[in-house]
Design a protein around this motif. Structure first.
Motif, mmCIF file in Angstrom:
data_model
loop_
_atom_site.group_PDB
_atom_site.id
_atom_site.type_symbol
_atom_site.label_atom_id
_atom_site.label_comp_id
_atom_site.label_asym_id
_atom_site.label_seq_id
_atom_site.Cartn_x
_atom_site.Cartn_y
_atom_site.Cartn_z
ATOM 1 N N VAL A 34 49.510 36.501 46.504
ATOM 2 C CA VAL A 34 48.756 36.323 45.271
ATOM 3 C C VAL A 34 47.487 35.491 45.454
ATOM 4 O O VAL A 34 46.435 35.814 44.885
ATOM 5 C CB VAL A 34 49.665 35.728 44.175
ATOM 6 C CG1 VAL A 34 50.160 34.339 44.547
ATOM 7 C CG2 VAL A 34 48.965 35.707 42.830
ATOM 8 N N ARG A 37 44.799 37.729 47.142
ATOM 9 C CA ARG A 37 44.413 39.005 46.532
ATOM 10 C C ARG A 37 44.018 38.892 45.066
ATOM 11 O O ARG A 37 43.418 39.816 44.514
ATOM 12 C CB ARG A 37 45.570 39.994 46.667
ATOM 13 C CG ARG A 37 46.003 40.233 48.101
ATOM 14 C CD ARG A 37 47.251 41.090 48.160
ATOM 15 N NE ARG A 37 46.990 42.428 47.673
ATOM 16 C CZ ARG A 37 47.884 43.156 47.001
ATOM 17 N NH1 ARG A 37 49.076 42.662 46.730
ATOM 18 N NH2 ARG A 37 47.580 44.374 46.601
ATOM 19 N N VAL A 38 44.386 37.795 44.417
ATOM 20 C CA VAL A 38 44.100 37.642 42.991
ATOM 21 C C VAL A 38 43.158 36.467 42.793
ATOM 22 O O VAL A 38 43.366 35.382 43.342
ATOM 23 C CB VAL A 38 45.394 37.419 42.181
ATOM 24 C CG1 VAL A 38 45.080 37.280 40.691
ATOM 25 C CG2 VAL A 38 46.378 38.570 42.407
ATOM 26 N N HIS A 39 42.107 36.687 42.009
ATOM 27 C CA HIS A 39 41.142 35.638 41.716
ATOM 28 C C HIS A 39 41.116 35.374 40.215
ATOM 29 O O HIS A 39 41.610 36.184 39.418
ATOM 30 C CB HIS A 39 39.750 36.040 42.209
ATOM 31 C CG HIS A 39 39.709 36.323 43.671
ATOM 32 N ND1 HIS A 39 39.911 37.602 44.191
ATOM 33 C CD2 HIS A 39 39.507 35.512 44.740
ATOM 34 C CE1 HIS A 39 39.832 37.557 45.502
ATOM 35 N NE2 HIS A 39 39.580 36.300 45.865
ATOM 36 N N ASP A 42 41.053 38.022 37.269
ATOM 37 C CA ASP A 42 41.503 39.349 37.700
ATOM 38 C C ASP A 42 42.637 39.844 36.807
ATOM 39 O O ASP A 42 43.359 39.055 36.183
ATOM 40 C CB ASP A 42 42.003 39.304 39.150
ATOM 41 C CG ASP A 42 40.875 39.319 40.159
ATOM 42 O OD1 ASP A 42 39.707 39.453 39.739
ATOM 43 O OD2 ASP A 42 41.160 39.188 41.362
ATOM 44 N N VAL A 44 46.268 41.848 36.375
ATOM 45 C CA VAL A 44 47.530 42.158 37.047
ATOM 46 C C VAL A 44 48.411 42.871 36.035
ATOM 47 O O VAL A 44 48.576 42.396 34.906
ATOM 48 C CB VAL A 44 48.246 40.890 37.557
ATOM 49 C CG1 VAL A 44 49.517 41.270 38.308
ATOM 50 C CG2 VAL A 44 47.332 40.050 38.434
ATOM 51 N N ALA A 53 44.749 36.975 34.884
ATOM 52 C CA ALA A 53 45.188 35.772 35.581
ATOM 53 C C ALA A 53 44.277 34.599 35.217
ATOM 54 O O ALA A 53 43.066 34.668 35.413
ATOM 55 C CB ALA A 53 45.179 36.002 37.084
ATOM 56 N N MET A 56 45.970 30.677 39.655
ATOM 57 C CA MET A 56 46.869 31.112 40.707
ATOM 58 C C MET A 56 47.400 29.895 41.450
ATOM 59 O O MET A 56 46.775 28.853 41.481
ATOM 60 C CB MET A 56 46.138 32.020 41.705
ATOM 61 C CG MET A 56 45.839 33.418 41.188
ATOM 62 S SD MET A 56 44.615 33.430 39.876
ATOM 63 C CE MET A 56 43.197 32.742 40.730
ATOM 64 N N LEU A 88 48.376 45.539 41.234
ATOM 65 C CA LEU A 88 46.976 45.154 41.083
ATOM 66 C C LEU A 88 46.150 46.393 40.776
ATOM 67 O O LEU A 88 46.536 47.515 41.103
ATOM 68 C CB LEU A 88 46.467 44.486 42.356
ATOM 69 C CG LEU A 88 47.062 43.111 42.683
ATOM 70 C CD1 LEU A 88 46.426 42.549 43.946
ATOM 71 C CD2 LEU A 88 46.883 42.152 41.528
#
Length: 226
Positions: A34, A37-39, A42, A44, A53, A56, A88
């Motif tokens: 996570v 790959r997740v900012h 972003d 989800v 999100a 994180m 994602l």
């Protein structure tokens, strides 16, 4: 936009209701990576619901669930410990392994039964009446975010056949009779219906000019193989 191919199963570790909405925390497995790959900001998909999100951390993320989302999805029934299918958004280079899924839940269905068929499992799901016209034999539907094929229709219910791989990599273990699930119909069906609405065709404005004019008809679609 998503494809309905689940990447991992997370766990709802916190749901703090605030007015009509909620703040949630979702724990993710290591393979979801996570923090890489997740900012911030972003999207989800969690059980087919597109969440943003807001923060994180190593092993999960925080998100806010709007009052609209709480009202229209199964999130209003969830408690801590709920298993969530995670995906994602796709990119222009992503394989479209499932079908076009927006993460905009159309309604809530109910699992009626689940019975073994060799290694697969047949699942019957009851859909809200207002969604039935969008559900077609051998068409696609997203159920808790999973892209699945409608193999049979019977009144307000439809049958899915879930293969062993899907059973293993999703939250399928929770699909027992009575479980409520998020449903998203194929968006193409919604746009097609909109194009065919007679009240949107051949309208004139105050100066006599045509607006929203369309020659598209059921006959034309059939003539072109649809």
């Amino acid at each position: 936009m998503y494809t309905g191919i689940i990447e991992a199963v997370g766990t709802l570790s916190r749901i703090e209701r605030r007015g009509g909405g909620a703040a949630v925390t979702v724990l993710t497995p290591p393979e979801f990576a996570v923090t890489k790959r997740v900012h911030l900001g972003d999207s989800v998909a969690a059980n087919g619901v597109c969440l943003t999100a807001t923060a994180m951390f190593d092993g999960g993320f925080h998100a806010d669930v709007s009052a609209e989302t709480m009202a229209l999805t199964c999130f209003k029934y969830y408690s801590t410990g709920e298993s969530l299918n995670l995906e994602l958004p796709c990119t222009p280079a992503t394989h479209l392994g499932g079908h076009i899924v927006q993460g905009h839940v159309d309604g809530i269905g109910k699992v009626l039964s689940a019975s073994s068929l060799s290694e697969a499992v047949n699942v019957w799901v009851e859909a809200p009446h207002e969604l039935l016209r969008y559900i077609a034999y051998k068409g696609s539907i997203a159920v808790d975010g999973m892209s699945l094929t409608v193999n049979e229709l019977d009144g307000a219910a439809f049958r899915l056949t879930v293969i062993p791989h899907t059973q293993q990599v999703t939250n399928f273990h929770s699909f027992k009779a009575g479980r409520l699930v998020n449903l998203e119909v194929d968006v193409l069906a919604r746009y097609l219906e909109r194009l065919l609405l007679p009240e949107l065709r051949d309208k004139k404005d105050g100066e006599g000019a045509l607006q929203n004019s369309s020659s598209l008809s059921v006959a034309e679609l059939m003539a072109n193989g649809f």
